[in-house]
Scaffold this active site. Structure first.
Site, short mmCIF file in Angstrom:
data_model
loop_
_atom_site.label_atom_id
_atom_site.label_comp_id
_atom_site.label_asym_id
_atom_site.label_seq_id
_atom_site.Cartn_x
_atom_site.Cartn_y
_atom_site.Cartn_z
N LYS A 176 0.84 -1.20 0.00
CA LYS A 176 0.00 0.00 0.00
C LYS A 176 0.87 1.25 0.00
O LYS A 176 1.42 1.65 1.02
CB LYS A 176 -0.93 0.03 1.22
N GLU A 250 9.37 0.38 11.10
CA GLU A 250 10.46 1.34 10.88
C GLU A 250 9.86 2.73 11.02
O GLU A 250 9.10 3.17 10.15
CB GLU A 250 11.05 1.18 9.47
N CYS A 284 14.08 9.76 7.48
CA CYS A 284 13.88 9.32 8.86
C CYS A 284 15.20 9.32 9.63
O CYS A 284 15.22 9.61 10.81
CB CYS A 284 13.27 7.94 8.88
N GLU A 382 10.50 15.11 15.54
CA GLU A 382 10.92 14.96 14.15
C GLU A 382 10.25 16.06 13.32
O GLU A 382 9.03 16.20 13.32
CB GLU A 382 10.49 13.59 13.64
P1 NAD Z 1 2.53 8.11 8.09
O1 NAD Z 1 2.76 7.26 9.27
O2 NAD Z 1 1.49 9.13 8.16
O3 NAD Z 1 2.15 7.21 6.83
C1 NAD Z 1 2.97 6.16 6.37
C2 NAD Z 1 2.12 5.15 5.63
O4 NAD Z 1 1.25 4.50 6.53
C3 NAD Z 1 1.21 5.74 4.57
O5 NAD Z 1 1.12 4.80 3.51
C4 NAD Z 1 -0.12 5.88 5.30
O6 NAD Z 1 -1.21 5.89 4.41
C5 NAD Z 1 -0.11 4.66 6.17
N1 NAD Z 1 -0.83 4.73 7.43
C6 NAD Z 1 -0.90 5.78 8.30
N2 NAD Z 1 -1.59 5.42 9.40
C7 NAD Z 1 -1.94 4.13 9.24
C8 NAD Z 1 -2.66 3.18 10.04
N3 NAD Z 1 -3.15 3.50 11.24
N4 NAD Z 1 -2.82 1.93 9.57
C9 NAD Z 1 -2.31 1.57 8.36
N5 NAD Z 1 -1.66 2.42 7.55
C10 NAD Z 1 -1.45 3.69 7.99
O7 NAD Z 1 3.94 8.73 7.72
P2 NAD Z 1 4.30 9.74 6.52
O8 NAD Z 1 3.99 11.10 6.96
O9 NAD Z 1 3.74 9.26 5.24
O10 NAD Z 1 5.89 9.51 6.45
C11 NAD Z 1 6.78 10.17 7.24
C12 NAD Z 1 7.20 9.33 8.43
O11 NAD Z 1 7.82 8.12 8.01
C13 NAD Z 1 8.24 10.01 9.28
O12 NAD Z 1 7.90 9.91 10.64
C14 NAD Z 1 9.51 9.24 9.00
O13 NAD Z 1 10.46 9.26 10.00
C15 NAD Z 1 8.99 7.89 8.77
N6 NAD Z 1 9.97 7.10 7.99
C16 NAD Z 1 10.66 6.13 8.66
C17 NAD Z 1 11.62 5.39 7.99
C18 NAD Z 1 12.38 4.31 8.69
O14 NAD Z 1 12.88 3.42 8.03
N7 NAD Z 1 12.49 4.33 10.00
C19 NAD Z 1 11.86 5.63 6.64
C20 NAD Z 1 11.14 6.64 5.99
C21 NAD Z 1 10.18 7.36 6.70
#
Ligand code: NAD
Length: 477
Positions: A176, A250, A284, A382
């Site tokens: 997804k 992650e 991240c 962050e």
């Molecule tokens: P987000 O958590 O809002 O969304 C990430 C993904 O999860 C999207 O596809 C979203 O639609 C989905 N999602 C959100 N809530 C959900 C739920 N309750 N159930 C199922 N799916 C859900 O994050 P974002 O704003 O898209 O991305 C930025 C974040 O990602 C930052 O916090 C960053 O640090 C993190 N990130 C972490 C890593 C890592 O490897 N640690 C790598 C890249 C980004």
């Protein structure tokens, strides 16, 4: 303009169940550059059913690892040949500077795919151990149907860290993508079809978080692999805990770069272009807390401000660009809010601020705050943009204490003329990865977080084990 009116489910381009459309907007021009169907719960149900069929009855889990590697090798070859197209597409979708995209949004995902393809030949899939009553075969079997949910910042990389090991293991996948960056997933789906990966092994349904939550809770899913925010990770982990299904999480970070007394400052500051500001700071593992020895604080502040003020901010498709626009208006406003918060908290703005570098597009001025104390929100939360917090420290123990004084534990770096000593300092940092005089993720070494940065590891053999069940079969001597 890229228009798609079907979803990739069961190996076919399938009509979506709903009528919703996701419009992909260029962060640089603010114009629509693509349209894809918005996945619904019914589409997720269809995708999970296809993945379930492919796992329970299809050939994929029953092939040998070498046979799966052969198929993945075909995909990897297509990817290698067409990676420029992928880099251009991700840059268009989310504003990553093209020079970063060529590496981080295309070459690196392809390297991860090739790494797992090659690992199939050397990985220990089965071994014999001596048991109390006779020999025991310890086998590794695929965990089953995997839900892979990933963010917009490095969409191909965060997907491939899940997809490649899951597929080598023999799992089937429902991926997804985030609604901000669905187009690259459609391009990958074309390549997956071209490579002849059997039907239902990979299914891709872009959708928002509610539909993502439906996927996580789906009874047909055996494992969840998630990259995204800590807030969403907690919710997903709770659902997986309730269902007693494994989850790899992650999550976010607030990593520290420690400049030691003996560091070569020019090289260190140059290194921060990647370690701290890669991908517009939308990374991240970005080292956004810069820890400077108090005796060199002014020198560091001047050099850092000069470097950041000189960054080329503009069209991400331009090869001279170092910082592009942020992914969305919402992200631009979020980062600007943190700049306001930093000012209100009493940090000293030493470059950047709230003046937007361009009128059109979701640009933010690369910004450095000086005299930051580690309890300020700009040092703890962050920000996910090109905003750095410079924090003075008194002695090495104090630097380690500050680096570890964080809810997160994802990355980090140590900058020093004495590499061996840098490694000793890196050992004291409570994070899943740390670099000396650099920061890099390698396909063959584990990546992941301590504390609120997540659970489990991706990449390396550790990242393959995450898609395997270990089983013991005992027999009489
Ligand atoms: P987000 O958590 O809002 O969304 C990430 C993904 O999860 C999207 O596809 C979203 O639609 C989905 N999602 C959100 N809530 C959900 C739920 N309750 N159930 C199922 N799916 C859900 O994050 P974002 O704003 O898209 O991305 C930025 C974040 O990602 C930052 O916090 C960053 O640090 C993190 N990130 C972490 C890593 C890592 O490897 N640690 C790598 C890249 C980004």
């Amino acid at each position: 303009m890229r228009e798609h009116d079907r979803l990739f489910i069961g190996g076919e381009w399938t009509a979506p169940a709903g009528t919703g459309v996701i419009e992909v907007v260029s962060p640089h021009t603010e114009e629509v550059i693509g349209r894809v169907p918005e996945g619904t719960e019914a589409d997720i149900d269809a995708a999970v059913a296809a993945a379930r069929r492919a796992f329970d009855h299809g050939p994929w889990p029953r092939l040998t690892p070498a046979e799966r590697a052969e198929a993945l090798g075909r995909l990897s070859a297509i990817y290698a040949e067409r990676q420029q197209e992928m880099a251009d597409l991700v840059t268009a979708e989310m504003g990553s500077p093209i020079l970063f995209s060529i590496f981080g949004q295309a070459a690196l995902p392809q390297m991860v795919l090739q790494y797992y393809t090659d690992l199939a030949a050397t990985f220990t899939w089965e071994e014999e151990r001596a048991g109390m009553l006779g020999p025991v075969a310890v086998t590794r079997e695929p965990v089953g149907v995997v839900a892979a949910i990933y963010p917009w910042n490095v969409p191909q990389f965060t997907l491939m860290m899940k997809l490649a090991p899951a597929l080598v293991a023999g799992c089937t996948v429902v991926a997804k993508p985030s609604p901000e960056t669905p187009l690259d997933g459609f391009l990958l789906a074309e390549w997956i079809k071209e490579a002849g990966i059997p039907e239902g092994v990979v299914n891709i349904v872009p959708a928002g978080r509610e539909v993502g939550a439906h996927l996580v809770a789906h009874p047909g899913v055996d494992k969840v692999a998630f990259t995204g925010s800590t807030a969403a990770g907690r919710k997903i982990g709770a659902v997986c805990g309730e269902r007693l299904r494994p989850a790899t999480l992650e999550l976010g970070g607030k990593s520290a770069a420690i400049i030691l007394e003996d560091a070569d400052l020019a090289a260190t500051i140059e290194g921060f272009k990647m370690a701290s500001l890669m991908n517009n700071g939308e990374a991240c593992a970005a080292q956004t807390r810069i820890l400077a020895p108090r005796g060199r604080y002014e020198e560091v502040a001047d050099a850092l401000a000069q470097m950041v003020a000189g960054l080329a901010v503009g069209d991400p498709a331009d090869y001279g660009t170092e910082i592009g626009p942020l992914v969305a208006r919402r992200q631009q406003e979020r980062v600007e809010d943190y700049i306001r918060i930093g000012q209100d908290e009493g940090a000293k703005l030493i470059t950047g601020g709230l003046t937007r570098p361009h009128d059109r597009g979701w640009y933010v001025a690369p910004t450095v705050f000086g005299e930051v104390s580690n309890d300020m929100r700009i040092a703890r939360e962050e920000i996910f943009g090109p905003v750095l917090a410079l924090i003075p420290y008194d002695g090495e123990d104090d630097a380690v204490r500050i680096a570890n004084d964080s809810d997160y534990g994802l990355g980090g770096s140590v900058w020093t003329a004495d590499v061996a000593h840098g490694v000793e300092v890196a050992r004291r940092i409570r994070t899943g990865s740390c670099g000396v005089n650099m920061y890099i993720l390698d396909p063959n070494t584990p990546f992941g977080g301590y504390k609120d940065s997540g659970l489990g590891r991706e990449l390396g053999p550790e990242g393959l084990s995450a898609y395997l069940e270990h089983k013991a079969i005992a027999r009489p001597a």
